[in-house]
Design an enzyme around this catalytic site. Structure first.
Site, short mmCIF file in Angstrom:
data_model
loop_
_atom_site.label_atom_id
_atom_site.label_comp_id
_atom_site.label_asym_id
_atom_site.label_seq_id
_atom_site.Cartn_x
_atom_site.Cartn_y
_atom_site.Cartn_z
N SER A 60 -9.80 1.84 2.49
CA SER A 60 -8.88 2.59 1.67
C SER A 60 -7.82 1.72 0.98
CB SER A 60 -8.16 3.64 2.51
OG SER A 60 -7.35 3.02 3.49
N LYS B 139 0.87 -1.18 0.00
CA LYS B 139 0.00 0.00 0.00
C LYS B 139 0.90 1.23 0.00
CE LYS B 139 -3.99 1.95 2.48
NZ LYS B 139 -4.91 1.76 3.61
N SER C 66 -10.22 -0.49 6.65
CA SER C 66 -9.55 -0.31 5.36
C SER C 66 -8.85 -1.54 4.80
CB SER C 66 -8.56 0.85 5.44
OG SER C 66 -9.24 2.07 5.39
#
Lengths: 481, 486
Positions: free
Chosen positions: B151, B76, B175
């Site tokens: 996210s 990420k 997330s």
């Protein structure tokens, strides 16, 4: 109107840890800009603070020294505001739960009276970096070497009533932190900085007047002058029927005036909240007690010991213990000569005089305690008299060698040979026959006044080396004829 | 090859059936071909990947390495990676190349994994749809008109489409779990403090937690094995040894006590999602578990509590993005204030600005007690609910999200509806417990995740439960059609 001044002080003390409060970067003064920084001090994304346990130990030491409650659970909070030299956009400090709670200090004033100053709290916080406005062609340079340097902010109650008392209090804090070895006390380099909260009120009134805060005053002398200046400014306004504006002011030592920095209306809302990157600091009683047990001797304890152990007067004991360096110098010199009164007189007299003349700290005295003690030994054993000793000391100060070497080289050893003294006196008497006649004709009272002339002549002839203890009786006897 | 598990690939690498360089090239080629449809990567670090793959091959040649050695992974884009652009999905960091490596990516690198690149995400991890990225929305591999969740939407989409074997994610309010649910993969949000936050760009420090995302629980365990553990650089990191996450994957589930919180099955839950969850629970009963209804009475309060605490911390955490030292700086600032305001107004997207303002307000003098302190009190109540419930049962199960993936743009105009998406996930972060999303079926062709929540530091138990379920089901082995086209 008769005004009473009300003063509270916030003293920022830089703790002398090896590394920073929340990073492993070295702490130091005068390094190349931005060379003593880590990701944490630079506020890089994803960097996290790690609390320096040495700063904690130092804060707890200070708490004990001011008789304070120790915060068994203290919490770091973020103080949020934007400034270019504040890289994270917040300062990590302590708000609701400081490491040191309520305490006090008994401050000795010049007139010998003592006044108790309450200490509200002392908390740990990180310093900001520095903005450099010169040498950048209208731009601002940022040096983050100081960023995250550990500070202990010591907040007093508004208990102080005069500039002298304020200075005495700051000197005492200075003395304590240097005694504890938790701060180098170097005010010129910013190791101790003082914010002065000051207001006036008519004598006898209970409510406080509106206060101003004078920021970052960094010498004892400036603290005193800033307070006098601000008292005068506030009194002028109030006597003209004006109103004091609550604001932050700056003291300008060159113009000896305070100037407005920002008013309360411009003040930041710092949005304090507990720092989620740091856990609450929880202490055990054992940890706190251990620090208390190993606390070094404090100035007041040392002064008491100087009185009991060395039979010094209270005044001498207080002066000699006012700084750790001076107390150490005194004790080390006295260890050589073993005469506390003589040592005290010389440390507070000749040594302090020369240090003052050259504006030197005792740590930087060109004559160290051992050499100084050796000089005092020569006074004590009558090798030289006090007057000669001052000359020898000056020579030592100028780097001419040890006391013994100087005495030897300059032939300053006292004449203690009675025969030699008698011969010297005879020469003086022969050369001053008229005065001798007058002396012998005079009554006892007059003779006492006249003998000083002959003593002076003898000392002059001996270049000060004749032992005055021997000269006086021999002279008296020979004058009788 | 792209559908195979870490264990299988590790075996093939060790047997020299394939080299890491070959495997890495295969994934790089898949990214080149398929990612234009998905937008799951912000940066593909081809050169770094091939260098690491070559190093992994050398290591394997000498008989060394771990089960992750030579395995292509993605990170990420909020984990700082030394020398590789790290944007956090924001224009603010469009030019930020960190001179340091996060603890998580560093540990995964030390285990020998190959970094393919950095995955797309909602800006500063703020969002539940991955539509809040400066680098554009990510699409769901199961239906390109749908969001992948957020996210960590880029990581979830990349794994589902076979563009990476496994990936890191972070979970502040769901997330990891919600995009895992939407994309039909497995994701674990560990106990707060189990995985180091050093080098992870902070959104809400007291809630943020990195974790593994992969097709299966077993693959998650492999990544977790490398990620977890104490880190002296993170003061909130738990100073206790990490478990062996692979050792107990095969423990039987006989006697497992499952709690179903009635509040997770009330109004707002899509009935088809509910059906999938109940079918999964039945499967656990077949495996020897017992089921009991429990209550987490303060669930509804988790949304207001979270949306005070997280923005409050964010408003402070994001202050460092001021245009002074790194990141975006506006052109020709007139003065300091102009530089601050324009750099931040230009650098941050709408959702980030909104949360900074909410948080600034909540911490302001006069409002702090009413908002921040109250939210912290609710947080304690929520935590107590979980602690109490987990005295009665071993794990808590429920849906991850009230619906399956929704359409791109369908909720962007209704922020409250978007925030309600997180109702089942937020409370786990507020309590700090670990939780997983496990693929449990489909509703109208879109994946549904089962949420499994456990006690503090029970990650090994959760992985064991998910693994046993996956030994008896094949939902986690389903592949979206678009992924098969390469």
């Amino acid at each position: 109107m008769n005004w009473e001044v009300v003063i509270g002080l916030e003293i920022h003390t830089q703790l002398s840890t090896k590394s920073k409060l929340f990073s492993g970067a070295a702490v130091g003064f005068g390094a190349e800009p931005n060379t003593q920084t880590t990701l944490v001090d630079l506020g890089m994304p994803g960097a996290l603070p790690v609390f320096n346990k040495e700063a904690l130990r130092m804060a707890v030491m200070f708490g004990h020294a001011i008789n304070a409650e120790i915060g068994m659970t203290s919490v770091f909070a973020r103080k949020n505001y934007f400034y270019p030299d504040l890289p994270k956009g917040y300062q990590t400090s302590q708000m609701d739960h400081p490491i040191v709670g309520k305490g006090y200090l008994d401050v000795m004033l010049d007139d010998g009276t003592t006044s108790r100053v309450g200490i509200t709290r002392a908390h740990l916080e990180e310093d900001a970096g520095k903005s450099l406005h010169e040498d950048f062609q209208g731009m601002t340079g940022i040096d983050l070497n100081r960023s995250s340097t550990p500070l202990l902010e010591i907040v007093s109650e508004p208990d102080i009533r005069s500039a002298k008392e304020a200075v005495a209090y700051v000197k005492m804090i200075h003395s304590i932190v240097t005694y504890l070895g938790i701060c180098d006390g170097n005010m010129a380099e910013g190791s101790m900085r003082c914010d002065i909260n000051l207001s006036l009120r008519p004598k006898g009134q209970k409510e406080y007047g509106t206060r101003t805060e004078i920021k970052n005053v960094n010498s004892f002398r400036f603290i005193e002058k800033a307070i006098y200046t601000e008292i005068e400014r506030q009194a002028d306004i109030l006597e003209d029927g004006g109103r004091i504006i609550q604001e932050t002011r700056l003291y300008d030592p060159e113009k000896n005036e305070t100037r407005s920095m920002r008013s309360k209306e411009d003040a930041n809302d710092y949005r304090y909240f507990p720092c989620p990157d740091l856990l609450p600091v929880v202490l055990t009683q054992e940890y706190v007690d251990n620090i208390k047990a190993t606390l070094p001797e404090l100035p007041s304890q040392k002064a008491a010991r100087f009185q009991s152990e060395h039979a010094l007067s209270e005044y001498d004991a207080n002066v000699l213990s006012s700084s750790r360096a001076m107390a150490d110098f005194f004790e080390n010199a006295n260890n050589v000569v073993k005469d506390p009164k003589l040592t005290a007189n010389w440390v507070m007299g000749e040594l302090s005089k020369l240090l003052n003349q050259e504006q030197l700290d005792i740590e930087n005295s060109p004559v160290n305690a051992q050499a100084f003690g050796e000089l005092l030994v020569r006074i004590k054993d009558n090798t030289i008299n006090g007057k000669t000793a001052k000359d020898v000391f000056q020579a030592m100060w100028d780097g001419e060698g040890s006391a013994d070497a100087i005495i030897e080289a300059k032939g300053l050893k006292q004449v203690t040979d009675t025969g030699a003294i008698e011969a010297m006196i005879q020469t003086i008497l022969d050369a001053n026959a008229a005065q001798v006649e007058q002396y012998r004709a005079a009554d006892e009272d007059k003779q006492k006044k006249m003998i000083g002339f002959f003593v002076g002549q003898v000392m002059k002839a001996s270049q000060g080396k004749a032992n005055p203890g021997l000269v006086n009786p021999i002279l008296a006897k020979m004058l009788k004829g | 090859m792209f559908e195979q598990s870490i264990s299988t690939l590790a075996q093939k690498l060790r047997n020299k059936d394939i080299s890491s360089v070959e495997l890495t090239r295969l994934f790089l080629a898949r990214i080149a071909k398929l990612d234009p449809q998905l937008n799951s990567f912000i940066t593909v670090s081809e050169q770094r990947a091939l260098e690491q793959a070559a190093a992994a091959d050398a290591l394997l040649q000498s008989g060394k390495g771990t089960s992750l050695t030579g395995i292509p992974v993605a990170h990420k884009d909020l984990f700082c990676t030394e020398g590789t652009l790290t944007t956090c999905g924001s224009k603010m960091l469009h030019n930020f190349v960190p001179p340091y490596e996060s603890t998580v990516t560093s540990r995964i690198q030390q285990a020998g994994a190959v970094m393919l690149g950095k995955t797309n995400m909602d800006e500063f991890a703020m969002g539940s749809s991955n539509e809040n990225s400066f680098y554009g929305a990510v699409r769901n591999p199961w239906n390109l008109d749908m969001v992948p969740g957020g996210s960590s939407g880029g990581s979830a989409a990349a794994i589902a489409a076979g563009l990476a074997v496994t990936a890191t994610g972070t979970d502040t309010g769901g997330s990891i779990r919600q995009p895992a649910s939407f994309c039909g993969i497995t994701g674990l949000k560990p106990t707060y403090g189990r995985v180091s936050r050093f080098g992870m760009i902070a959104y809400a420090s007291s809630l943020d937690q990195g974790g593994p995302m992969a097709k299966s629980a077993e693959d998650c365990a492999h990544l977790m094995q490398a990620m977890a553990g104490f880190d002296e650089k993170d003061s909130t990191s738990a100073d206790k040894p990490a478990d062996d996450y692979l050792a107990n994957l095969n423990a039987p589930l006989t006697g497992l006590k499952i709690g179903l919180p009635k509040e997770y099955f009330g109004e707002g839950l899509d009935s088809k999602v509910a059906d999938v969850i109940m079918a999964a629970v039945k499967e656990f009963e077949k495996l020897g578990a017992t089921v009991k209804e429990i209550s987490l009475p303060n669930l509804q309060l988790s949304i207001p509590s979270y949306y005070v605490i997280a923005p409050s911390e964010a408003s402070s955490n994001l202050s460092r993005f001021d245009g002074v030292r790194f990141g975006h700086r506006c052109d020709d600032p007139k003065d300091l204030l102009d530089m601050y305001t324009r750099s931040r107004a230009e650098g941050f997207g709408t959702e980030v600005q909104k949360r900074i303002m909410v948080g600034t307000y909540a911490l302001s003098e006069g409002y702090y007690d009413a908002y921040y302190l109250k939210a912290q009190k609710i947080r304690r109540l929520i935590k107590e609910d979980f602690v109490k419930a987990l005295e009665e049962v071993d794990v808590i199960m429920g849906p991850v999200a009230p619906t399956t993936a929704f359409g791109l743009g369908s909720k962007t105009s209704d922020p409250v509806a978007m925030y309600l998406e997180d109702i089942y996930t937020l409370s786990v972060n507020l309590a700090g417990i670990p939780a997983m999303s496990v693929p449990a079926g489909f509703a109208d062709g879109m994946p549904v995740g089962l949420q499994v929540m456990g006690n503090y530091f029970a990650e090994a138990k959760l992985l064991n439960i998910a693994h046993q379920y996956q030994q008896h089901t094949d939902w986690h082995l389903q592949t979206p059609t678009m992924a098969k086209g390469a």
